[in-house]
Design an enzyme around this catalytic site. Structure first.
Site, PDB file in Angstrom:
ATOM      1  N   GLY A  45      40.252  42.561  42.588  1.00 45.76           N
ATOM      2  CA  GLY A  45      41.527  42.018  43.190  1.00 45.76           C
ATOM      3  C   GLY A  45      41.980  43.485  42.342  1.00 45.76           C
ATOM      4  O   GLY A  45      41.221  43.737  41.339  1.00 45.76           O
ATOM      5  N   GLN A  75      48.387  45.458  36.344  1.00 46.77           N
ATOM      6  CA  GLN A  75      47.574  46.901  36.204  1.00 46.77           C
ATOM      7  C   GLN A  75      47.617  48.894  36.301  1.00 46.77           C
ATOM      8  O   GLN A  75      46.802  49.116  36.171  1.00 46.77           O
ATOM      9  CB  GLN A  75      46.075  46.006  36.656  1.00 46.77           C
ATOM     10  CG  GLN A  75      45.613  45.302  36.202  1.00 46.77           C
ATOM     11  CD  GLN A  75      44.343  45.017  37.359  1.00 46.77           C
ATOM     12  OE1 GLN A  75      44.332  44.090  38.143  1.00 46.77           O
ATOM     13  NE2 GLN A  75      43.228  44.805  35.965  1.00 46.77           N
ATOM     14  N   CYS A 103      36.888  43.303  35.197  1.00 43.22           N
ATOM     15  CA  CYS A 103      38.330  43.267  34.649  1.00 43.22           C
ATOM     16  C   CYS A 103      38.579  45.223  35.034  1.00 43.22           C
ATOM     17  O   CYS A 103      38.400  45.589  34.292  1.00 43.22           O
ATOM     18  CB  CYS A 103      39.479  43.130  33.872  1.00 43.22           C
ATOM     19  SG  CYS A 103      40.976  42.906  34.377  1.00 43.22           S
ATOM     20  N   LEU A 104      39.100  45.972  36.695  1.00 43.32           N
ATOM     21  CA  LEU A 104      39.363  46.720  36.253  1.00 43.32           C
ATOM     22  C   LEU A 104      39.734  47.984  35.271  1.00 43.32           C
ATOM     23  O   LEU A 104      40.119  48.694  34.670  1.00 43.32           O
ATOM     24  CB  LEU A 104      40.139  47.492  37.476  1.00 43.32           C
ATOM     25  CG  LEU A 104      39.367  47.115  38.640  1.00 43.32           C
ATOM     26  CD1 LEU A 104      40.353  47.311  40.615  1.00 43.32           C
ATOM     27  CD2 LEU A 104      38.057  48.131  39.135  1.00 43.32           C
ATOM     28  N   HIS A 134      42.327  35.116  39.078  1.00 43.42           N
ATOM     29  CA  HIS A 134      42.166  36.487  37.701  1.00 43.42           C
ATOM     30  C   HIS A 134      43.264  36.873  38.817  1.00 43.42           C
ATOM     31  O   HIS A 134      44.103  37.552  36.975  1.00 43.42           O
ATOM     32  CB  HIS A 134      40.930  36.500  38.145  1.00 43.42           C
ATOM     33  CG  HIS A 134      40.809  37.993  37.446  1.00 43.42           C
ATOM     34  ND1 HIS A 134      39.919  38.405  36.544  1.00 43.42           N
ATOM     35  CD2 HIS A 134      41.281  39.313  37.051  1.00 43.42           C
ATOM     36  CE1 HIS A 134      39.540  38.599  36.133  1.00 43.42           C
ATOM     37  NE2 HIS A 134      40.848  40.254  36.619  1.00 43.42           N
ATOM     38  N   GLU A 135      43.843  37.084  39.577  1.00 42.01           N
ATOM     39  CA  GLU A 135      44.764  38.608  39.906  1.00 42.01           C
ATOM     40  C   GLU A 135      46.360  37.753  39.168  1.00 42.01           C
ATOM     41  O   GLU A 135      47.361  38.035  38.650  1.00 42.01           O
ATOM     42  CB  GLU A 135      45.226  38.973  41.507  1.00 42.01           C
ATOM     43  CG  GLU A 135      43.155  39.233  41.288  1.00 42.01           C
ATOM     44  CD  GLU A 135      43.335  40.577  40.461  1.00 42.01           C
ATOM     45  OE1 GLU A 135      44.283  40.986  39.875  1.00 42.01           O
ATOM     46  OE2 GLU A 135      42.047  40.821  40.797  1.00 42.01           O
ATOM     47  N   HIS A 174      47.101  38.509  35.689  1.00 45.83           N
ATOM     48  CA  HIS A 174      46.967  39.140  35.388  1.00 45.83           C
ATOM     49  C   HIS A 174      49.212  38.853  35.179  1.00 45.83           C
ATOM     50  O   HIS A 174      49.478  40.100  34.876  1.00 45.83           O
ATOM     51  CB  HIS A 174      47.289  40.403  36.174  1.00 45.83           C
ATOM     52  CG  HIS A 174      45.950  40.864  35.851  1.00 45.83           C
ATOM     53  ND1 HIS A 174      45.519  40.901  34.757  1.00 45.83           N
ATOM     54  CD2 HIS A 174      44.527  40.987  36.463  1.00 45.83           C
ATOM     55  CE1 HIS A 174      44.056  41.733  34.408  1.00 45.83           C
ATOM     56  NE2 HIS A 174      43.771  41.547  35.466  1.00 45.83           N
TER      57      HIS A 174
END
Length: 184
Positions: A60, A65, A110-111, A153-154, A157
């Site tokens: 995701g 991000q 997480c990226l 999670h997304e 953000h």
């Protein structure tokens, strides 16, 4: 195409901002951004492409991000039954959720976070998410398991929340009472 260089890292102020709603119908630029988020997560899961372009695998990605403070997310994953969830959504919202909790046994990553942060991240076991697709359709998704965790999670953000905010600081692996442990 979004690359690892485009992904901002933990500590960047945009990651802690509440992202703005995307005006509907979306601009061509917003459609392009959302499309590129989905392209990244799909490409990052393809070993050859990921290696060629140095992409870190992810399931995701949210617009904040890549330093775009707008309510857009992309998710591409298969659950334990092999069902594919591949969505790029404008203005996604959790419209209902279970009281029951779940968490990933291996913890979350997480990226935007380079180092592993160990600990259980309590999430709702089931959520219903509503959003608008690239095609302009309103979708309502009933999610559980890994898909529910990923969407939460997304969407976090978009609200300036990082996954590690939920980890118990005193005891990162403290049992979450009544929660479903999910293997990845």
């Amino acid at each position: 195409m979004v690359t690892m260089e485009d992904i901002i890292r933990d500590g960047h102020p945009t990651l802690r901002k509440v992202a703005a709603e995307v005006a509907m119908p979306p601009s061509e630029e917003d459609q392009q951004i959302l499309s590129s988020l989905l392209e990244y997560v799909i490409n990052s899961q393809n070993g050859e492409i990921a290696t060629e372009y140095s992409l870190r695998p992810g399931i995701g990605l949210a617009a904040p991000q890549i330093n775009v403070s707008k309510r857009m997310i992309a998710v591409h994953l298969s659950d334990d039954t092999g069902k594919l969830y591949s969505y790029a959504l404008f203005n996604p919202k959790i419209i209902s959720h279970s009281v029951e909790k779940s968490y990933l046994q291996a913890g979350e990553g997480c990226l935007s976070v380079d180092e592993p942060i160990p600990g259980f991240v309590p999430r709702h076991a089931r959520v219903t998410v509503k959003g608008i697709t690239l095609a302009g359709e309103v979708v309502k998704l009933r999610l559980k398991g890994l898909a529910a965790i990923c969407f939460q999670h997304e969407i976090d953000h978009l609200n300036g929340i990082m996954f590690y905010d939920y980890i118990n600081k005193q005891d990162p692996f403290m049992a979450i009472e009544g929660a479903i442990a999910i293997e990845r």
